[in-house]
Design an enzyme around this catalytic site. Structure first.
Site, PDB file in Angstrom:
ATOM      1  N   HIS A 126      -8.889  -8.174   2.042  1.00 13.40           N
ATOM      2  CA  HIS A 126      -7.567  -7.644   1.486  1.00 13.40           C
ATOM      3  C   HIS A 126      -6.445  -8.086   2.254  1.00 13.40           C
ATOM      4  O   HIS A 126      -6.810  -8.512   3.476  1.00 13.40           O
ATOM      5  CB  HIS A 126      -7.811  -6.000   1.335  1.00 13.40           C
ATOM      6  N   ASP A 203     -13.204  -3.142   8.195  1.00 15.90           N
ATOM      7  CA  ASP A 203     -12.272  -2.559   7.178  1.00 15.90           C
ATOM      8  C   ASP A 203     -13.100  -1.778   6.022  1.00 15.90           C
ATOM      9  O   ASP A 203     -13.851  -2.591   5.474  1.00 15.90           O
ATOM     10  CB  ASP A 203     -11.530  -3.543   6.323  1.00 15.90           C
ATOM     11  N   GLN A 206     -13.319   0.418   1.360  1.00 16.00           N
ATOM     12  CA  GLN A 206     -14.125   0.623   0.210  1.00 16.00           C
ATOM     13  C   GLN A 206     -15.581   0.821   0.583  1.00 16.00           C
ATOM     14  O   GLN A 206     -16.594   0.817  -0.195  1.00 16.00           O
ATOM     15  CB  GLN A 206     -14.153  -0.841  -0.513  1.00 16.00           C
ATOM     16  N   LYS A 229      -8.338   6.641  -0.847  1.00 14.63           N
ATOM     17  CA  LYS A 229      -9.320   6.267  -1.459  1.00 14.63           C
ATOM     18  C   LYS A 229     -10.987   6.784  -1.392  1.00 14.63           C
ATOM     19  O   LYS A 229     -11.819   6.385  -1.875  1.00 14.63           O
ATOM     20  CB  LYS A 229      -9.792   4.725  -1.028  1.00 14.63           C
ATOM     21  N   CYS A 367      -4.513  -7.567  -4.455  1.00 16.07           N
ATOM     22  CA  CYS A 367      -4.205  -7.644  -3.186  1.00 16.07           C
ATOM     23  C   CYS A 367      -5.255  -8.419  -2.346  1.00 16.07           C
ATOM     24  O   CYS A 367      -5.407  -8.143  -1.248  1.00 16.07           O
ATOM     25  CB  CYS A 367      -4.025  -6.262  -2.291  1.00 16.07           C
TER      26      CYS A 367
END
Ligand code: PMP
Length: 409
Positions: A126, A203, A206, A229, A367
């Site tokens: 991202h 990261d 997700q 999220k 993104c």
């Protein structure tokens, strides 16, 4: 005793927004990679905080402030347990994934990176895990290197040895791609980084909504995610970092709460995690995030993962049956997101027609422009599932896509 079946209809009742209509149709919300909806437990926790508990934390001797501080620090412990962090001292509250990455990139610029050093990102990132590192490279004279992705949308792990070397200082990798849904072999990347003596930032934006996370088992140095999220509020997120790394990095912002002593000549900083939490924190956000992780823990992340895996497999199968669908990314392992194109139809047209049918999907670059560039496309249609989605919503998506195909044929 056998485990009770996953009662998705019962779970849906926990999410007030799911009973609303859009354009006179029941909402089919398949844009969960952008943000998840919030259960009543989270909404109520935020509203209870403002109705009954509101006070600034860490500063007052009065009851509300003392109670608020206690609740805030208890939430830190809840979040630490949710991600398997060994200590709440290693849990820093941020505004979200983006701020967590910027905090680490800033710290690396100030305390680690030298001209000629290398920062590795991957072709699946991202923008939030690219741009801060580009800025860090510019500030320090370091170089950004990229571990590419395969045409299927997996990390090209056979290139690990070429890209990660003795000049690598940090490897920044997403656990799961928001654009394609690819789950990366993070353990393999971490092993290669370790062998080269480099730090690793994962990261997890997700990851935390879709799978159990244990930062100790993962073995990275930094892990970041966003509350919004993960069924929690907007404007709050988490940076977990190993204590030795967090001790080594300088503060990100200066202000109240992050200091020990301040004189006009010199300031000494507070210990962890306050050193990284300048100013009044998002107390309601943190308490809402605690409610979210408690909600998820009560259902069980493994159970959620299994439900979503069924939905993703069903979605891929149904889309393939539809005909005229080009999958963008066919990764070895996938979580939540399925990206695709309808042959001859612009993603925005598909998304707009679906919206008229009450179906929310995301269209565009997500993104992740480098992912789209590597695929040679401008964007995709992306459906991304969450714990409250159902097979019948996937059916509704496919029926909607059939209508799109008829309209544009
Ligand atoms: N990384 C990934 C993989 C994401 O999906 C997102 C949000 N789409 C981000 C980073 C940025 O998160 P936020 O906007 O919440 O800071």
């Amino acid at each position: 005793m056998s485990t009770p079946p996953y009662d998705v209809e019962r779970i849906r009742e926990d999410f007030p927004i799911l009973s609303r209509e859009v354009h006179g149709r029941p909402l089919v919300y398949l844009d969960n990679a952008a943000t998840t909806q919030k259960p009543r437990a989270v909404i109520d926790r935020i509203s209870r905080y403002y109705a009954e508990e509101n006070a600034n934390v860490h500063r007052g001797v009065h009851v509300l402030s003392a109670e608020g501080t206690e609740a805030f620090e208890a939430a830190r412990q809840s979040v630490a347990s949710f991600i398997g962090a060994p200590s709440p001292r290693e849990v820093v509250f941020t505004r979200g994934t983006t701020e967590g990455i910027n905090l680490v990139a800033h710290g690396f610029s100030a305390a680690v990176l030298q001209p000629g050093d290398e920062i590795v990102v991957t072709g699946l990132e991202h923008h939030a895990n690219i741009v801060p590192w580009q800025m860090a490279a510019e500030r320090t004279g370091a170089t950004l290197r990229v571990l590419p992705m395969t045409p299927e949308g997996d990390l090209a792990t056979d290139a690990l040895a070429d890209v990660i070397g003795e000049r690598t200082r940090i490897v920044c990798v997403s656990h799961t791609s928001n654009a394609l849904g690819s789950v990366s072999p993070v353990a393999e990347v971490i092993e290669a980084a370790r062998a080269a003596g480099a730090a690793v930032l994962v990261d997890g934006a997700q990851a935390t909504p879709h799978a159990p996370v244990d930062v100790q088992a993962l073995g990275a140095d930094f892990f970041v995610f966003s509350g919004h999220k993960t069924y929690g509020p907007m404007g709050v997120g988490v940076l977990w970092g190993r204590e030795d790394w967090l001790d080594r990095l300088p503060p990100y912002q200066g202000g109240g709460d992050m200091i020990d002593q301040v004189t006009f000549e010199r300031t000494t900083f507070a210990g962890l995690p306050s050193k990284f939490e300048a100013g009044t924190p998002n107390v309601a956000g943190v308490l809402g995030l605690e409610a979210a992780v408690q909600y998820l823990t009560a259902i069980g992340m493994e159970v959620i993962q299994a439900h979503e895996a069924d939905l993703v497999a069903y979605c891929v199968e149904r889309l393939a049956d539809l005909g005229g669908v080009r999958f963008v990314g066919t990764p070895r392992q996938r979580a939540s997101a399925v990206s695709f194109l309808l042959e001859g139809i612009h993603p925005y047209d598909a998304g707009t027609v679906l919206d008229r049918l009450g179906i929310a999907v995301r269209t565009g670059q997500h993104c992740a422009q480098p992912v789209m560039d590597a695929m040679g496309i401008d964007g995709t249609v992306r459906a991304s599932v969450a714990l409250y989605n159902t097979r019948s919503e996937i059916d509704a998506l496919c029926a909607g896509l059939e209508q799109v195909q008829t309209m544009f044929s």
